[in-house]
Design a protein around this motif. Structure first.
Motif, PDB file in Angstrom:
ATOM      1  N   GLU A 166       0.850  -1.186   0.000  1.00 52.44           N
ATOM      2  CA  GLU A 166       0.000   0.000   0.000  1.00 52.44           C
ATOM      3  C   GLU A 166       0.887   1.238   0.000  1.00 52.44           C
ATOM      4  OE1 GLU A 166      -3.638   1.043   2.815  1.00 52.44           O
ATOM      5  OE2 GLU A 166      -3.353  -1.124   2.704  1.00 52.44           O
ATOM      6  N   ARG A 167       0.347   2.352  -0.467  1.00 53.14           N
ATOM      7  CA  ARG A 167       1.044   3.640  -0.326  1.00 53.14           C
ATOM      8  C   ARG A 167       0.608   4.280   0.981  1.00 53.14           C
ATOM      9  NH1 ARG A 167       5.279   5.958  -3.281  1.00 53.14           N
ATOM     10  NH2 ARG A 167       5.315   5.063  -5.364  1.00 53.14           N
ATOM     11  N   HIS A 168       1.568   4.912   1.668  1.00 60.16           N
ATOM     12  CA  HIS A 168       1.255   5.629   2.901  1.00 60.16           C
ATOM     13  C   HIS A 168       0.871   7.060   2.549  1.00 60.16           C
ATOM     14  CE1 HIS A 168       1.816   7.191   6.994  1.00 60.16           C
ATOM     15  NE2 HIS A 168       1.710   5.939   7.368  1.00 60.16           N
ATOM     16  N   GLU A 169       0.219   7.770   3.475  1.00 59.97           N
ATOM     17  CA  GLU A 169      -0.103   9.180   3.228  1.00 59.97           C
ATOM     18  C   GLU A 169       1.155  10.000   2.981  1.00 59.97           C
ATOM     19  OE1 GLU A 169      -2.422  11.090   6.191  1.00 59.97           O
ATOM     20  OE2 GLU A 169      -4.243   9.993   5.732  1.00 59.97           O
ATOM     21  N   SER A 170       2.276   9.562   3.593  1.00 56.69           N
ATOM     22  CA  SER A 170       3.517  10.321   3.480  1.00 56.69           C
ATOM     23  C   SER A 170       4.504   9.601   2.568  1.00 56.69           C
ATOM     24  CB  SER A 170       4.127  10.497   4.877  1.00 56.69           C
ATOM     25  OG  SER A 170       5.455  10.929   4.776  1.00 56.69           O
ATOM     26  N   ARG A 171       5.036  10.322   1.570  1.00 51.20           N
ATOM     27  CA  ARG A 171       6.054   9.748   0.682  1.00 51.20           C
ATOM     28  C   ARG A 171       7.276   9.307   1.470  1.00 51.20           C
ATOM     29  NH1 ARG A 171       7.042  14.735  -3.024  1.00 51.20           N
ATOM     30  NH2 ARG A 171       6.433  15.722  -1.078  1.00 51.20           N
ATOM     31  N   ARG A 172       7.541  10.032   2.564  1.00 58.02           N
ATOM     32  CA  ARG A 172       8.726   9.755   3.369  1.00 58.02           C
ATOM     33  C   ARG A 172       8.688   8.329   3.926  1.00 58.02           C
ATOM     34  NH1 ARG A 172       8.810  10.993   8.318  1.00 58.02           N
ATOM     35  NH2 ARG A 172       6.985  12.305   8.058  1.00 58.02           N
ATOM     36  N   ILE A 173       7.508   7.893   4.382  1.00 57.43           N
ATOM     37  CA  ILE A 173       7.390   6.536   4.949  1.00 57.43           C
ATOM     38  C   ILE A 173       7.613   5.499   3.846  1.00 57.43           C
ATOM     39  CG2 ILE A 173       5.892   4.968   6.245  1.00 57.43           C
ATOM     40  CD1 ILE A 173       6.696   7.495   7.796  1.00 57.43           C
ATOM     41  N   ASP A 174       7.086   5.769   2.640  1.00 62.74           N
ATOM     42  CA  ASP A 174       7.315   4.858   1.503  1.00 62.74           C
ATOM     43  C   ASP A 174       8.808   4.782   1.176  1.00 62.74           C
ATOM     44  OD1 ASP A 174       4.612   4.467   1.316  1.00 62.74           O
ATOM     45  OD2 ASP A 174       4.308   5.927  -0.272  1.00 62.74           O
ATOM     46  N   ASN A 175       9.482   5.948   1.201  1.00 63.64           N
ATOM     47  CA  ASN A 175      10.922   5.980   0.895  1.00 63.64           C
ATOM     48  C   ASN A 175      11.740   5.245   1.944  1.00 63.64           C
ATOM     49  OD1 ASN A 175      10.370   7.485  -1.354  1.00 63.64           O
ATOM     50  ND2 ASN A 175      10.838   9.456  -0.417  1.00 63.64           N
ATOM     51  N   GLN A 176      11.282   5.318   3.227  1.00 63.35           N
ATOM     52  CA  GLN A 176      11.992   4.596   4.291  1.00 63.35           C
ATOM     53  C   GLN A 176      11.950   3.096   4.032  1.00 63.35           C
ATOM     54  OE1 GLN A 176      10.027   5.942   7.819  1.00 63.35           O
ATOM     55  NE2 GLN A 176      11.383   7.665   8.124  1.00 63.35           N
ATOM     56  N   LEU A 177      10.775   2.613   3.639  1.00 61.34           N
ATOM     57  CA  LEU A 177      10.622   1.177   3.367  1.00 61.34           C
ATOM     58  C   LEU A 177      11.487   0.780   2.174  1.00 61.34           C
ATOM     59  CD1 LEU A 177       9.167  -1.464   4.035  1.00 61.34           C
ATOM     60  CD2 LEU A 177       7.319  -0.753   2.513  1.00 61.34           C
ATOM     61  N   ARG A 178      11.426   1.592   1.122  1.00 61.33           N
ATOM     62  CA  ARG A 178      12.223   1.333  -0.083  1.00 61.33           C
ATOM     63  C   ARG A 178      13.719   1.280   0.261  1.00 61.33           C
ATOM     64  NH1 ARG A 178       9.372   4.309  -4.992  1.00 61.33           N
ATOM     65  NH2 ARG A 178       8.920   2.375  -6.063  1.00 61.33           N
ATOM     66  N   GLY A 179      14.138   2.200   1.150  1.00 68.35           N
ATOM     67  CA  GLY A 179      15.551   2.337   1.489  1.00 68.35           C
ATOM     68  C   GLY A 179      16.143   1.161   2.248  1.00 68.35           C
ATOM     69  N   ARG A 180      15.293   0.212   2.668  1.00 68.37           N
ATOM     70  CA  ARG A 180      15.821  -0.989   3.336  1.00 68.37           C
ATOM     71  C   ARG A 180      16.592  -1.865   2.359  1.00 68.37           C
ATOM     72  NH1 ARG A 180      16.177  -0.476   8.651  1.00 68.37           N
ATOM     73  NH2 ARG A 180      14.834   1.307   9.016  1.00 68.37           N
ATOM     74  N   SER A 181      16.298  -1.678   1.072  1.00 67.58           N
ATOM     75  CA  SER A 181      16.969  -2.476   0.038  1.00 67.58           C
ATOM     76  C   SER A 181      18.046  -1.630  -0.634  1.00 67.58           C
ATOM     77  CB  SER A 181      15.929  -2.921  -0.988  1.00 67.58           C
ATOM     78  OG  SER A 181      16.554  -3.564  -2.070  1.00 67.58           O
ATOM     79  N   GLY A 182      19.115  -2.271  -1.090  1.00 67.14           N
ATOM     80  CA  GLY A 182      20.171  -1.567  -1.829  1.00 67.14           C
ATOM     81  C   GLY A 182      21.117  -0.793  -0.943  1.00 67.14           C
ATOM     82  N   ARG A 183      21.405  -1.303   0.269  1.00 64.97           N
ATOM     83  CA  ARG A 183      22.319  -0.606   1.171  1.00 64.97           C
ATOM     84  C   ARG A 183      23.775  -0.824   0.729  1.00 64.97           C
ATOM     85  NH1 ARG A 183      24.718  -4.056   4.516  1.00 64.97           N
ATOM     86  NH2 ARG A 183      25.205  -2.593   6.185  1.00 64.97           N
ATOM     87  N   GLN A 184      24.604   0.206   0.901  1.00 60.49           N
ATOM     88  CA  GLN A 184      26.043   0.127   0.608  1.00 60.49           C
ATOM     89  C   GLN A 184      26.339  -0.437  -0.785  1.00 60.49           C
ATOM     90  OE1 GLN A 184      28.731   1.133   2.102  1.00 60.49           O
ATOM     91  NE2 GLN A 184      28.042   1.690   4.139  1.00 60.49           N
ATOM     92  N   GLY A 185      25.531  -0.012  -1.786  1.00 59.36           N
ATOM     93  CA  GLY A 185      25.791  -0.449  -3.168  1.00 59.36           C
ATOM     94  C   GLY A 185      25.314  -1.850  -3.481  1.00 59.36           C
ATOM     95  N   ASP A 186      24.609  -2.526  -2.518  1.00 61.92           N
ATOM     96  CA  ASP A 186      24.072  -3.869  -2.790  1.00 61.92           C
ATOM     97  C   ASP A 186      23.011  -3.788  -3.879  1.00 61.92           C
ATOM     98  OD1 ASP A 186      25.595  -5.021  -0.837  1.00 61.92           O
ATOM     99  OD2 ASP A 186      24.036  -5.014   0.706  1.00 61.92           O
TER     100      ASP A 186
END
Length: 932
Positions: free
Chosen positions: A554-574
């Motif tokens: 689902e999309r959250h009311e805040s883009r920031r919360i969506d970006n936080q979830l997205r940011g769990r993937s692809g850490r340190q160039g992974d």
């Protein structure tokens, strides 16, 4: 290419220019790396001590930055085996300058904070590093404490229910780790103390806020409140609650956009009839009558509890208590309660014990607490979308720090389905496919209910998985550690602020600990070597499968919360991948205009299970989210404007309290108050420029008797007023002299030292009482002032004007009450002391050895705090044994109870509230160790 894009290509973005300007500083730090490496362990400490001396001699911290950062980098390398990258140094530079550093997940924010923390600690005023939960505060303090220790600096950690001495020592450390809640509560508690020695904080010099968007934006809407219990009205909550389910659907209207619910005319009529039948509304009285205000309030809150708050979404029921769920992180918010009777209404709905409502003793919002700091900085993975709010409210700039390695994550376009059923079928198919290929999947959901519904679907398909929500919070670290293993499926409510990275292939440290606990005889080095080899193979397999797949439901009311979830993937160039699966039945799509999209999809003739995938859909959703964010910002800004009015008054009261505590002698303050009270009385009963025949001499004599304690013998007001040529000034002077003479006699009776203590304690206690009453009045004013808008008057200006008038009334009442109490105190006679002692002994015998209710141990939470965030009131020193009117006996100190230990409430026995304290102070238990 647009003009803006073209200009950015030529001139660079403002963010690029900031990064470029800081590069020479990074070069200066790198130039000192060999110098720092050559230092011995003691050499690191000696160099830090020299920097401290230079800072205290007045040298600017900016001048010390290159040397200091070089020392911290070397200390981190030796203590943790971590050498900070250049981008981490950049983050540290911008934090020192008072900015928010936006750094992606996995870029090492915890280590970054050590650089500006050390530099600013050189000033000797203390640095606070703020985290979102107690686990992270303890973990980071222990982990980064090794770096500070290598530099000769001290580290402290502040957590709830900590002994006062331990907490005070933590605040005295060079760097203190703490949660935002505990910092705010300690500030409020400190401003309820009656002695400087009891205060734990030592000012607000510099703070670095981790997950700054979560703390300063998401949590800023609800104030921190310290409260005390008031009357119990649980019977009324239950009686009203029983009526709500019987209402027809046409009896109320729900507005999901504003999260509001109101009764219709039909509902009001049905409700009136039901309330009369239940005996709650007297015959002949309507819900619209002023006498029904309290009942209407209870009815409205019961309706909100039933129609806007859903079990396992906004709250859960755990151990017979309603525990709120943080909508942004999915965490349980233990100890936090909804205010204004709403929490009690939910308790009645769920049939659990109803905690009594409380009255506010002290409160502050996070906005106003963090604006106390001379310098503030923050770190997060997502701040740019809220940059305007950070700048406007806190004066903080946002700087996006480049990643150490390029981001390799693939962010797919959103997939929009017609129905939720089709969406979940597609989600299960995507999970099955990724799981079969050995790709780990993190599935983000918006509520406990949805996470468990999806879990049931996966169980039906036979797909093994973990669920991380408020029910499973105890296994949080373990679940997150396993989330990166090949083929792992993890369903989680919002992952904001989890504080633990998901590492591809799994977490080596966690697996080593598990293996050693399963086989304590195993050799640690052999276990680690085996697990590291397994991890390397698992990591390679995950990388080949495409890295971590973040699938959002689902999309959250805040883009920031969506970006936080997205940011769990692809850490340190992974490598990594993220995708959002949506349907027209999702809350955001349904509330914010999916009708047009539905028509488009119908026109396209989409088949069952088909999705629309297009960049335009993403843009459309982002615009909807931006509108919601803007509206939420306006709400927070408006709330802050109202709170600023109270904040100005809070600062005045708290500063006055501190001044009184710091003063050895408050005689002048008390005398000024007394003289002002005399002047006010004379002005009231003998108005300026009035004739003697217009004076109310009898009224003045009565007021002088009750307020100043002066009888007709000491102050013959009538005789003075009848004298030839007497005026208001002369009468005021005589009353001042008589009142001063009375206080001089009391000082002689009590002794100068005791009198100074009495004056100080009375002054502080009266300020606190008046401030509590004032807070309640402001709450009531705030609840009604909005209606002034209907009369074309600005509610904020109305609030400012009336709040100022209320504050003037507070100060007038304070002067009068202090003067009156001091005028009435007197030492007790021996006969009165003996009589009261006999009375107490008789009461004890009547109890037959049964003591009163067990007192709450120090540090425990009081029942049913009534704010949205609550804390224990401060343990204040017991008041002196002087009373207004009938005096309590001065307590006689004795010996402590056998086995009594200050820090262990279990050794205190079970004294009644009015029994002597077991510590032997001679004071009543409720005024000594039994004080909350």
């Amino acid at each position: 290419m647009g003009l803006g894009t073209l200009a950015r290509k030529v001139f660079g973005t403002p963010n690029d220019r900031k990064i470029k300007a800081a590069r020479p500083l990074v070069a200066a730090i790198n130039a000192r790396e060999d110098w720092a490496k050559a230092l011995s362990e003691q050499g690191l400490k000696d160099e830090t001590a020299r920097l401290r001396e230079r800072a205290r001699a007045g040298e600017p911290l900016d001048a010390l930055l290159p040397e200091c950062f070089a020392l911290v980098r070397e200390a981190g390398r030796r203590a943790l085996g971590l050498r900070a990258f250049d981008v981490q140094l950049l983050g540290g530079i911008f934090l020192h300058q008072g900015n928010i550093a936006e750094m992606k997940t996995g870029e090492g924010k915890t280590l970054v904070a050590t650089f500006p923390a050390t530099l600013n600690a050189l000033a000797g005023k203390g640095v606070h590093i703020v985290t979102v939960n107690d686990y992270l505060a303890r973990r980071d303090a222990e982990w980064m404490g090794k770096v500070y220790g290598a530099l000769g600096l001290t580290t402290g950690v502040v957590v709830p229910h900590q002994p006062e001495a331990e907490k005070r020592a933590a605040y005295q450390a060079d760097i203190t780790y703490a949660t935002n809640n505990e910092l705010g509560f300690d500030y409020l508690r400190d401003n309820m103390r009656s002695d400087l020695a009891q205060m734990v904080q030592r000012g607000h010099h510099y703070a670095i806020v981790d997950e700054v968007d979560s703390i300063l934006i998401d949590e800023a809407r609800t104030p921190l409140i310290i409260s005390g219990p008031s009357q119990d009205r649980s019977h009324l909550y239950r009686a009203v609650d029983a009526l709500i389910p019987s209402l027809p659907e046409s009896g109320y209207e729900v507005d999901e956009k504003t999260r509001n619910v109101t009764f219709t005319d039909e509902g009001n009529d049905a409700l009136e009839a039901a309330l009369r039948q239940a005996g709650l509304l007297p015959e002949g009285q309507s819900l619209y009558d002023p006498e029904s205000t309290t009942l209407v309030h209870h009815v409205n809150q019961a309706l909100r509890a039933h129609k806007l708050f859903h079990r396992d979404k906004e709250y859960i029921v755990r151990d017979g208590q309603v525990v709120l769920i943080d909508e942004f992180t999915g965490r349980m918010m233990i100890g936090r309660r909804l205010s204004d009777g709403l929490h009690q209404a939910i308790e009645a709905k769920e049939g659990v014990a109803i905690q009594p409502e409380n009255v506010t003793l002290a409160s502050i919002t996070f906005q106003n607490y963090f604006r106390l700091y001379e310098k503030l900085a923050g770190m997060t993975g997502t701040a740019l979308t809220e940059a305007d709010e950070f700048r406007e409210i806190y004066g903080l700039g946002v700087v996006e720090i480049p990643t150490n390695r390029p981001v390799a994550r693939i962010d797919e376009n959103d997939q929009v389905y017609r129905t939720a059923r089709e969406k979940y079928q597609a989600i299960v198919a995507a999970i099955r496919d990724a799981h079969a290929r050995g790709q780990p999947i993190l599935v983000g959901t918006t509520s406990i209910e949805k996470s468990e519904m999806l879990s049931a679907l996966l169980r039906k398909e036979g797909i093994p998985h973990n669920v991380l929500n408020a029910r499973e919070h105890a296994r949080e670290a373990q679940i997150v550690a396993e989330a990166g293993q090949p083929g792992a499926v993890t369903i989680a409510t919002n992952m904001a602020g989890r504080g633990t990275d998901i590492q591809l292939g799994g977490n080596v440290e966690m697996r080593v600990l598990e293996a050693l606990s399963a086989d304590p005889q195993a050799h640690p080095d052999e276990v680690r070597a085996r697990i590291e080899a397994e991890h390397a193979a698992d990591r390679q397999r995950v990388i080949e499968a495409g890295g971590l797949f973040v699938l959002a439901t689902e999309r959250h009311e805040s883009r920031r919360i969506d970006n936080q979830l997205r940011g769990r993937s692809g850490r340190q160039g992974d490598p990594g991948r993220s995708a959002f699966f949506l349907s027209l039945e999702d809350d955001l799509m349904r509330i914010f205009g999916s009708e047009r999209l539905d028509k488009v999809l119908s026109t396209l003739g989409m088949k069952e299970g088909e999705a629309i995938v297009h960049p335009w859909v993403n843009k459309s959703l982002e615009r909807a989210q931006a509108k919601v964010e803007a509206r939420n910002f306006d709400i927070r800004k408006q709330l802050l404007k109202f709170d600023d009015v109270m904040n100005d008054q809070r600062k005045v009261i708290f500063a006055q309290r501190r001044e009184i505590m710091e003063a050895q002698d408050v005689t002048d303050i008390v005398a000024d108050m007394r003289h002002q009270v005399v002047a006010d009385l004379v002005d009231r009963f003998m108005p300026p420029r009035s004739y003697p025949e217009q004076w109310d001499v009898e009224g003045l004599a009565q007021a002088v008797r009750t307020t100043l304690g002066l009888d007709a013998e000491r102050a013959p007001v009538a005789a003075w007023a009848a004298e030839e040529g007497v005026d208001q000034d002369r009468l005021r002077e005589r009353l001042e002299e008589a009142a001063d003479a009375l206080m001089a006699e009391k000082e002689t009776a009590f002794g100068p030292e005791a009198m100074r203590s009495i004056e100080k304690q009375l002054l502080l206690q009266t300020i606190d009482g008046k401030w509590r009453e004032h807070l309640l009045r402001l709450e009531h004013l705030r609840s009604v002032v909005g209606f002034r808008g209907y009369a074309q008057r600005d509610p904020l200006n109305e609030y400012k004007t009336e709040a100022f008038q209320l504050f003037e009334r507070l100060l007038d009442g304070l002067r009068e009450e202090v003067t009156q109490k001091l005028a009435q105190i007197r030492p007790m006679t021996a006969e009165e002391s003996q009589a009261l002692l006999q009375q107490l002994l008789a009461q004890r015998r009547a109890q037959g050895g049964m003591q009163g209710g067990a007192a709450m141990p120090a540090g425990a939470m009081p029942p049913a705090p009534a704010g949205e965030r609550t804390g224990t009131p401060a343990r204040v020193a017991a008041p002196l044994q002087v009373t207004v009117g009938v005096e309590q006996p001065a307590a006689t100190p004795g010996t402590p109870r056998e086995g009594f230990r200050e820090d262990d409430p279990s050794t205190w026995g079970n004294p009644g509230r009015n029994d002597p304290c077991p510590c032997g102070s001679g004071r009543k238990f409720k005024h000594c160790h039994g004080a909350y």
